[in-house]
Design a protein around this motif. Structure first.
Motif, PDB file in Angstrom:
ATOM      1  N   MET A 165      45.572  28.210  34.114  1.00  0.00           N
ATOM      2  CA  MET A 165      46.224  28.402  35.469  1.00  0.00           C
ATOM      3  C   MET A 165      47.648  27.879  35.379  1.00  0.00           C
ATOM      4  SD  MET A 165      45.025  26.585  39.027  1.00  0.00           S
ATOM      5  CE  MET A 165      45.851  27.054  40.514  1.00  0.00           C
ATOM      6  N   CYS A 166      48.588  28.515  36.068  1.00  0.00           N
ATOM      7  CA  CYS A 166      49.839  28.269  36.292  1.00  0.00           C
ATOM      8  C   CYS A 166      50.361  28.614  37.559  1.00  0.00           C
ATOM      9  CB  CYS A 166      50.971  28.496  34.899  1.00  0.00           C
ATOM     10  SG  CYS A 166      51.032  30.558  34.806  1.00  0.00           S
ATOM     11  N   VAL A 167      51.407  27.910  38.006  1.00  0.00           N
ATOM     12  CA  VAL A 167      52.127  28.058  39.257  1.00  0.00           C
ATOM     13  C   VAL A 167      53.460  28.298  38.823  1.00  0.00           C
ATOM     14  CG1 VAL A 167      52.002  25.698  39.866  1.00  0.00           C
ATOM     15  CG2 VAL A 167      52.358  27.522  41.698  1.00  0.00           C
ATOM     16  N   GLU A 168      54.096  29.109  39.701  1.00  0.00           N
ATOM     17  CA  GLU A 168      55.571  29.261  39.428  1.00  0.00           C
ATOM     18  C   GLU A 168      56.191  29.718  40.762  1.00  0.00           C
ATOM     19  OE1 GLU A 168      57.769  28.403  37.091  1.00  0.00           O
ATOM     20  OE2 GLU A 168      56.261  27.904  35.234  1.00  0.00           O
ATOM     21  N   ASP A 169      57.546  29.850  40.905  1.00  0.00           N
ATOM     22  CA  ASP A 169      58.148  30.461  42.257  1.00  0.00           C
ATOM     23  C   ASP A 169      57.457  31.582  42.658  1.00  0.00           C
ATOM     24  OD1 ASP A 169      59.621  27.990  41.570  1.00  0.00           O
ATOM     25  OD2 ASP A 169      61.392  29.143  41.329  1.00  0.00           O
ATOM     26  N   PHE A 170      56.999  32.456  41.759  1.00  0.00           N
ATOM     27  CA  PHE A 170      56.443  33.692  42.515  1.00  0.00           C
ATOM     28  C   PHE A 170      55.011  33.551  42.773  1.00  0.00           C
ATOM     29  CE2 PHE A 170      55.196  33.609  37.879  1.00  0.00           C
ATOM     30  CZ  PHE A 170      53.771  34.047  37.747  1.00  0.00           C
ATOM     31  N   GLY A 171      54.334  32.569  42.163  1.00  0.00           N
ATOM     32  CA  GLY A 171      52.735  32.448  42.679  1.00  0.00           C
ATOM     33  C   GLY A 171      52.201  31.969  41.484  1.00  0.00           C
ATOM     34  N   VAL A 172      50.760  32.217  41.823  1.00  0.00           N
ATOM     35  CA  VAL A 172      49.969  31.545  40.825  1.00  0.00           C
ATOM     36  C   VAL A 172      49.154  32.543  39.819  1.00  0.00           C
ATOM     37  CG1 VAL A 172      47.607  30.588  40.868  1.00  0.00           C
ATOM     38  CG2 VAL A 172      49.389  30.026  42.480  1.00  0.00           C
ATOM     39  N   THR A 173      49.073  32.517  38.603  1.00  0.00           N
ATOM     40  CA  THR A 173      48.326  33.140  37.676  1.00  0.00           C
ATOM     41  C   THR A 173      47.301  32.586  37.010  1.00  0.00           C
ATOM     42  OG1 THR A 173      50.515  34.384  37.101  1.00  0.00           O
ATOM     43  CG2 THR A 173      49.091  34.258  35.560  1.00  0.00           C
ATOM     44  N   THR A 174      46.292  33.068  36.894  1.00  0.00           N
ATOM     45  CA  THR A 174      45.076  32.469  36.197  1.00  0.00           C
ATOM     46  C   THR A 174      44.309  33.667  35.308  1.00  0.00           C
ATOM     47  OG1 THR A 174      43.637  33.286  37.748  1.00  0.00           O
ATOM     48  CG2 THR A 174      44.563  30.988  38.432  1.00  0.00           C
ATOM     49  N   GLU A 175      43.930  33.112  34.285  1.00  0.00           N
ATOM     50  CA  GLU A 175      43.086  33.932  33.238  1.00  0.00           C
ATOM     51  C   GLU A 175      41.658  33.039  33.259  1.00  0.00           C
ATOM     52  OE1 GLU A 175      42.697  36.019  28.852  1.00  0.00           O
ATOM     53  OE2 GLU A 175      44.182  34.254  29.215  1.00  0.00           O
ATOM     54  N   ALA A 176      40.521  33.774  33.573  1.00  0.00           N
ATOM     55  CA  ALA A 176      39.330  32.982  33.472  1.00  0.00           C
ATOM     56  C   ALA A 176      38.497  33.553  32.980  1.00  0.00           C
ATOM     57  CB  ALA A 176      39.149  32.598  34.931  1.00  0.00           C
ATOM     58  N   TYR A 177      37.199  32.879  32.695  1.00  0.00           N
ATOM     59  CA  TYR A 177      35.767  33.552  32.397  1.00  0.00           C
ATOM     60  C   TYR A 177      35.192  33.220  33.558  1.00  0.00           C
ATOM     61  CZ  TYR A 177      31.076  33.918  30.298  1.00  0.00           C
ATOM     62  OH  TYR A 177      29.994  34.345  29.998  1.00  0.00           O
ATOM     63  N   TRP A 178      34.907  34.333  34.306  1.00  0.00           N
ATOM     64  CA  TRP A 178      34.478  34.304  35.693  1.00  0.00           C
ATOM     65  C   TRP A 178      33.105  34.407  35.755  1.00  0.00           C
ATOM     66  CZ3 TRP A 178      37.886  32.777  39.136  1.00  0.00           C
ATOM     67  CH2 TRP A 178      37.582  33.333  40.531  1.00  0.00           C
ATOM     68  N   ALA A 179      32.720  34.121  36.936  1.00  0.00           N
ATOM     69  CA  ALA A 179      31.024  34.275  37.232  1.00  0.00           C
ATOM     70  C   ALA A 179      30.920  34.669  38.608  1.00  0.00           C
ATOM     71  CB  ALA A 179      30.242  33.035  36.948  1.00  0.00           C
ATOM     72  N   HIS A 180      30.183  35.553  38.940  1.00  0.00           N
ATOM     73  CA  HIS A 180      29.751  36.034  40.411  1.00  0.00           C
ATOM     74  C   HIS A 180      28.228  36.005  40.673  1.00  0.00           C
ATOM     75  CE1 HIS A 180      32.958  38.562  42.340  1.00  0.00           C
ATOM     76  NE2 HIS A 180      31.968  38.285  43.459  1.00  0.00           N
ATOM     77  N   VAL A 181      27.555  35.212  41.628  1.00  0.00           N
ATOM     78  CA  VAL A 181      26.271  35.098  41.841  1.00  0.00           C
ATOM     79  C   VAL A 181      25.864  36.379  42.578  1.00  0.00           C
ATOM     80  CG1 VAL A 181      24.231  33.811  42.936  1.00  0.00           C
ATOM     81  CG2 VAL A 181      26.355  32.529  41.723  1.00  0.00           C
ATOM     82  N   VAL A 182      24.771  37.092  41.945  1.00  0.00           N
ATOM     83  CA  VAL A 182      24.764  38.626  42.908  1.00  0.00           C
ATOM     84  C   VAL A 182      23.383  38.853  42.919  1.00  0.00           C
ATOM     85  CG1 VAL A 182      27.174  39.704  42.321  1.00  0.00           C
ATOM     86  CG2 VAL A 182      25.250  39.740  40.688  1.00  0.00           C
ATOM     87  N   PRO A 183      23.018  39.572  43.739  1.00  0.00           N
ATOM     88  CA  PRO A 183      21.524  39.987  43.929  1.00  0.00           C
ATOM     89  C   PRO A 183      21.275  40.969  42.917  1.00  0.00           C
ATOM     90  CG  PRO A 183      22.427  39.603  46.218  1.00  0.00           C
ATOM     91  CD  PRO A 183      23.500  39.602  45.345  1.00  0.00           C
ATOM     92  N   GLY A 184      20.240  41.151  42.543  1.00  0.00           N
ATOM     93  CA  GLY A 184      19.666  42.193  41.575  1.00  0.00           C
ATOM     94  C   GLY A 184      19.672  43.696  42.228  1.00  0.00           C
ATOM     95  N   ARG A 185      19.484  43.715  43.506  1.00  0.00           N
ATOM     96  CA  ARG A 185      19.584  44.881  44.148  1.00  0.00           C
ATOM     97  C   ARG A 185      20.936  45.363  44.397  1.00  0.00           C
ATOM     98  NH1 ARG A 185      17.421  49.175  45.027  1.00  0.00           N
ATOM     99  NH2 ARG A 185      15.434  48.118  45.322  1.00  0.00           N
ATOM    100  N   TYR A 186      21.901  44.447  44.302  1.00  0.00           N
ATOM    101  CA  TYR A 186      23.440  44.754  44.542  1.00  0.00           C
ATOM    102  C   TYR A 186      23.601  45.626  43.273  1.00  0.00           C
ATOM    103  CZ  TYR A 186      28.625  44.527  44.496  1.00  0.00           C
ATOM    104  OH  TYR A 186      29.636  44.712  44.520  1.00  0.00           O
TER     105      TYR A 186
END
Length: 213
Positions: A116-137
């Protein structure tokens, strides 16, 4: 990657320290930590906006995100998910995106490890992301046709995000790009599922202190 464990690096994506279980407070607490170590006034204002925004989103308060205190009148989003990109322009389109996410019960998410970094333009992130989702979805969206529709899954993937802000720290928009080749799915045991209701309760103390002051 051959020899990767011998590298000396601060890159979270090279040597990912991924918690064994998904914790909805993990990402917000890392942002709090980053904010504590940030001193430039504009950067602090941007991060406070970013922090409140993410907590509102994860808590399901979708109607409190695209508001004048946080966001410009005509936000612009580009959101890549799997092999599609949603281009969203204007308050109504962006607010509908958050509302639909909440109504589909897929607003519980977060970085398991992140640069993660923040500069005058805004926030940038690179992540290993997770979403909890129903199987039906997952079945309905065609992401995992053989998913157990009575279960929940952790949908994991790599993501790159740019949050752009004005010079008075209002969100202009988001550009979110998911790595389509990185998706994986973990079927969750019932005790490991974090529902939207549980997320809201867990995040309530953090949201209470996530002010713009």
């Amino acid at each position: 990657m051959t020899g990767v464990t011998s590298l000396s690096t601060h890159d979270a994506m090279t040597l990912p320290a991924v918690p064994p279980r998904f914790d909805v407070t993990h990402w917000p607490l890392r942002v709090e930590e980053y904010l504590r170590n940030t001193t430039k006034p504009l950067h602090r204002a941007i991060l406070k906006n970013y922090y409140r925004h993410l907590l509102l989103e994860l808590s399901g308060y979708w109607d409190q995100i695209i508001v004048p205190e946080l966001t410009v009148d005509e936000p612009a989003y580009r959101v890549a998910d799997h092999d599609t990109v949603a281009v969203l322009n204007g308050k109504e389109a962006v607010e509908n995106f958050y509302r639909e996410t909440y109504e589909a019960r897929v607003n519980v998410m977060g970085a398991r490890t992140m640069n993660m970094c923040v500069e005058d333009f805004g926030v940038t992130t690179e992540a290993y992301w997770a979403h909890v989702v129903p199987g039906r979805y997952l079945v309905d969206q065609g992401h995992l046709p053989d998913a157990d529709t009575d279960a929940h899954y952790l949908m994991n993937y790599n993501i790159f995000q740019i949050f752009a802000y004005t010079t008075d720290a209002k969100l202009i928009g988001e550009r979110i790009y998911a790595d389509a080749a990185s998706y994986s799915y973990e079927k969750l045991a019932p005790e490991d599922v974090v529902t939207p209701e549980q997320a809201r309760l867990a995040l309530a103390p953090l949201l209470e202190r996530a002010t713009l002051d």
